[in-house]
Design an enzyme around this catalytic site. Structure first.
Site, PDB file in Angstrom:
ATOM      1  N   HIS A   5      51.680 129.113  99.953  1.00  0.00           N
ATOM      2  CA  HIS A   5      51.669 127.840  99.223  1.00  0.00           C
ATOM      3  C   HIS A   5      53.029 127.483  98.627  1.00  0.00           C
ATOM      4  O   HIS A   5      53.283 126.306  98.369  1.00  0.00           O
ATOM      5  CB  HIS A   5      50.616 127.871  98.115  1.00  0.00           C
ATOM      6  CG  HIS A   5      49.213 127.881  98.642  1.00  0.00           C
ATOM      7  ND1 HIS A   5      48.426 126.750  98.675  1.00  0.00           N
ATOM      8  CD2 HIS A   5      48.462 128.873  99.178  1.00  0.00           C
ATOM      9  CE1 HIS A   5      47.245 127.054  99.219  1.00  0.00           C
ATOM     10  NE2 HIS A   5      47.245 128.337  99.524  1.00  0.00           N
ATOM     11  N   ASP A  32      38.504 125.006 100.471  1.00  0.00           N
ATOM     12  CA  ASP A  32      38.934 126.252 101.094  1.00  0.00           C
ATOM     13  C   ASP A  32      37.857 126.787 102.044  1.00  0.00           C
ATOM     14  O   ASP A  32      36.750 127.089 101.631  1.00  0.00           O
ATOM     15  CB  ASP A  32      39.215 127.249  99.960  1.00  0.00           C
ATOM     16  CG  ASP A  32      39.630 128.633 100.419  1.00  0.00           C
ATOM     17  OD1 ASP A  32      39.686 128.884 101.635  1.00  0.00           O
ATOM     18  OD2 ASP A  32      39.904 129.474  99.530  1.00  0.00           O
ATOM     19  N   SER A  51      52.078 140.031  95.365  1.00  0.00           N
ATOM     20  CA  SER A  51      51.694 138.927  94.478  1.00  0.00           C
ATOM     21  C   SER A  51      50.328 139.124  93.832  1.00  0.00           C
ATOM     22  O   SER A  51      49.923 138.308  93.007  1.00  0.00           O
ATOM     23  CB  SER A  51      51.682 137.611  95.268  1.00  0.00           C
ATOM     24  OG  SER A  51      50.736 137.679  96.331  1.00  0.00           O
ATOM     25  N   HIS A  85      38.918 134.739  98.379  1.00  0.00           N
ATOM     26  CA  HIS A  85      38.332 133.465  98.805  1.00  0.00           C
ATOM     27  C   HIS A  85      36.804 133.544  98.760  1.00  0.00           C
ATOM     28  O   HIS A  85      36.217 134.588  99.083  1.00  0.00           O
ATOM     29  CB  HIS A  85      38.798 133.113 100.215  1.00  0.00           C
ATOM     30  CG  HIS A  85      40.286 132.993 100.331  1.00  0.00           C
ATOM     31  ND1 HIS A  85      40.948 131.809 100.133  1.00  0.00           N
ATOM     32  CD2 HIS A  85      41.240 133.924 100.592  1.00  0.00           C
ATOM     33  CE1 HIS A  85      42.247 132.001 100.280  1.00  0.00           C
ATOM     34  NE2 HIS A  85      42.455 133.278 100.566  1.00  0.00           N
ATOM     35  N   ASP A 143      64.720 132.160 111.837  1.00  0.00           N
ATOM     36  CA  ASP A 143      65.216 133.342 112.545  1.00  0.00           C
ATOM     37  C   ASP A 143      66.553 133.716 111.929  1.00  0.00           C
ATOM     38  O   ASP A 143      67.571 133.070 112.192  1.00  0.00           O
ATOM     39  CB  ASP A 143      65.376 133.018 114.033  1.00  0.00           C
ATOM     40  CG  ASP A 143      65.743 134.241 114.864  1.00  0.00           C
ATOM     41  OD1 ASP A 143      66.023 135.294 114.275  1.00  0.00           O
ATOM     42  OD2 ASP A 143      65.755 134.135 116.104  1.00  0.00           O
TER      43      ASP A 143
END
Length: 579
Positions: free
Chosen positions: A107, A227, A265, A399, A474
């Site tokens: 996000h 979601d 995270s 989720h 890259d």
């Protein structure tokens, strides 16, 4: 008490207090004649990752999130994928504000690449979210003070331009400060859930604020964007508190050192591990660049607490094994991450030994299963005891599963529905789930990235398309790698490469043939290729052909010969040089 929740009390023998009628939570904006809202997903539709939306009404655009995705095994040499934002660049003067739902890479991870191409409009996010964004920008060499960051709580109201009022509401997820939003627009209310699960016992004690969802539903919601990640999974997603108990039990029984890996995270999970370690008298070290960075930011901002302090690996050397716990990177089997190097015996500071306990507190992202399994097998071979999901309760998704999705649908009762944040299979399963509800939405769309979704009080349709897809990162290059280049890389990886260098002159031409990643070519095979090249050169010189024609006269016969002789189709690179 949640200030957004209206409560009633009841004492036997007394009448119940009546719940007050919900009041409108946003300004009443009337759409001009013929006005419509455009919702444009630039990432996150039909995929997990690259989440990004543009909401447009007339000459104003609201942007939500800007995430990245990770390459699959066929994207050789590619580090990251970020959304294409041609549409936003072309309409940069219309962007009035940017709202971030939370601090996960899918996000916010693309923001350093996106911000440099767009005007510095106000960027709204919660404290931890902005802290993580600022950390990323500093890594890229940006000055944080050059940006217009505005800190908000996960329950604040934000005014974006003339047409968008955003009411945030906290939703439990696998990171603190995660928000959904009620977006008040001239055509009606749009509810965007953000990533969520409805965890009744979150480890930080901050449950989802569903009162705003219920209030919006009572007032009338035109569109729900929700979601879809776990739309195929029945029941409820387990609470993070259950995972904390499972981790505590394993750490409490461990005799030797304990190593835990999870997403850097996942602050809630890291806090649970630290709490268990402290409970059993273990000192905690964090190892791995992203783990150290996230832990530092979370500690500085007060989202992570440690009774003592976090240690370095060197400081643990003098301790007994029963006093050591290390939190590492490498939950997805990444070759250069700490856990992979420990499993392969290439870590410079520490090595796995019999008696160690290793906990993989995460599930593999699709495509990473083989890499994770390789790490697990190597850890077993070194004598470690390994705990991983689903065999052990050491991870829970961030989720919501089907029952939680039903709750959201019942609370919001939208007129229209747009499943998001999932592959087509998850979006479609969420569509079927919604259609089976007692009061299903009138219309459900399965959209793709780049679709222009037109919304009015009576219309919900895909009315156009803007450029979309992914830009490949890259190394230092962004967008330098194309699908054609990736196809070439995969071709070379699968079939190998043969380089033919031909020096052309009128007296004595010279040819050299080198093969890499091809079959183990013997002298006879390479000699035949050299003969083909010599024949082409002699004929070309005799007939005074241009060098590019001589090159083709080498390429096609050599390609035909190698395919017939070996059954393989290597990449052939003829270089013809005139001396």
């Amino acid at each position: 008490m949640d200030h957004n929740t209206t409560t009633t009390s009841y004492t036997p023998g007394r009448p119940r207090k009546r719940r007050p009628k919900p009041r409108p939570s946003g300004p009443v904006l009337l759409a001009p004649a013929g006005g419509h809202l455009e919702i444009i997903p630039l990432g996150g539709m039909g995929e997990i990752g690259k989440n990004m939306f543009a909401f447009r009404f007339q000459d104003e655009i609201l942007v939500i999130d800007g995430g990245l995705a990770f390459p699959d095994e066929h994207m050789l040499g590619v580090d990251l994928l970020i959304p294409r934002i041609d549409y936003l660049i072309q309409n940069a003067d219309k962007i009035k504000g940017w709202v971030l739902t939370h601090g996960h890479e899918d996000h916010i991870g693309a923001l350093p690449y996106l911000f440099s191409q767009l005007p510095k409009v106000p960027v709204y996010g919660a404290r931890l979210t902005l802290g993580l964004v600022k950390g990323k920008l500093e890594e890229f060499g940006f000055k944080v003070g050059d940006f217009n960051f505005r800190e908000v709580s996960p329950d604040d109201r934000i005014q974006i331009g003339r047409y968008f009022t955003v009411d945030l509401f906290r939703m439990t997820h696998s990171i603190p400060d995660n928000s959904g939003m009620v977006i008040h627009t001239p055509v009606g209310k749009v509810v965007h859930t953000g990533d969520f699960k409805l965890d009744p016992t979150p480890v930080d004690g901050k449950p989802s604020h569903l009162a705003k969802l219920a209030q919006a539903g009572a007032e009338g919601v035109l569109l729900l964007i929700a979601d879809s990640t776990n739309a195929e999974r029945p029941g409820f997603t387990p609470s993070e508190a259950e995972v904390a108990k499972g981790l505590d039990a394993i750490i409490g029984k461990a005799k030797g050192r304990v190593f835990v890996t999870t997403f850097a995270s996942h602050i809630h999970r890291i806090q649970s591990v630290i709490k268990a370690a402290e409970h059993y008298g273990r000192k905690v070290a964090v190892e791995g660049r992203s783990m150290v960075k996230f832990a530092r930011i979370a500690l500085d901002l007060g989202y992570l607490s440690v009774r003592d302090r976090l240690y370095s690996l060197e400081e643990l050397d003098s301790l007994d094994d029963s006093q050591i716990l290390v939190i590492t990177t490498g939950s997805q089997g990444q070759p250069e991450a700490v856990l992979s190097r420990l499993a392969s015996g290439t870590h410079q500071k520490m090595a796995i030994k019999p008696g160690d306990t290793v906990i993989l507190s995460s599930s593999p992202i699709p495509g990473n299963e083989e890499a994770v399994n390789t790490v697990i097998n190597r850890l077993y071979a070194l004598g470690a005891q390994v705990f991983f999901p689903p065999t052990y309760r050491v991870h829970a998704s961030g989720h919501g599963s089907q029952e939680e999705l039903k709750i959201i649908l019942n609370l919001v009762q939208p007129k229209f529905f747009l499943p998001w944040h999932g592959e087509v299979r998850q979006q479609t399963n969420f569509k079927w789930l919604a259609e089976a509800m007692g009061q299903p939405p009138e219309k459900i769309l399965i959209a793709e990235n780049g679709d222009v979704v037109k919304l009015t009080p009576d219309t919900f349709e895909i009315s156009g398309k803007v450029p979309s897809g992914a830009l490949y990162v890259d190394g230092l290059g962004v967008g330098d790698i194309t699908d054609e280049i990736l196809a070439d890389r995969n071709h070379m990886a699968a079939e190998g490469v043969v380089v033919i260098t031909a020096l052309v002159n009128h007296r004595e031409p010279h040819v050299e043939v080198v093969s890499k990643g091809f079959v183990k070519a013997g002298e006879r095979l390479l000699g035949e290729v050299r003969k083909i090249a010599f024949d082409a050169i002699y004929q070309g010189v005799r007939e005074k052909k241009p060098l590019e024609v001589i090159r083709d006269d080498i390429y096609y016969p050599a390609k035909k010969f190698l395919r017939k002789a070996t059954g393989r189709d290597p990449v052939i690179i003829p270089m013809v040089i005139e001396s």
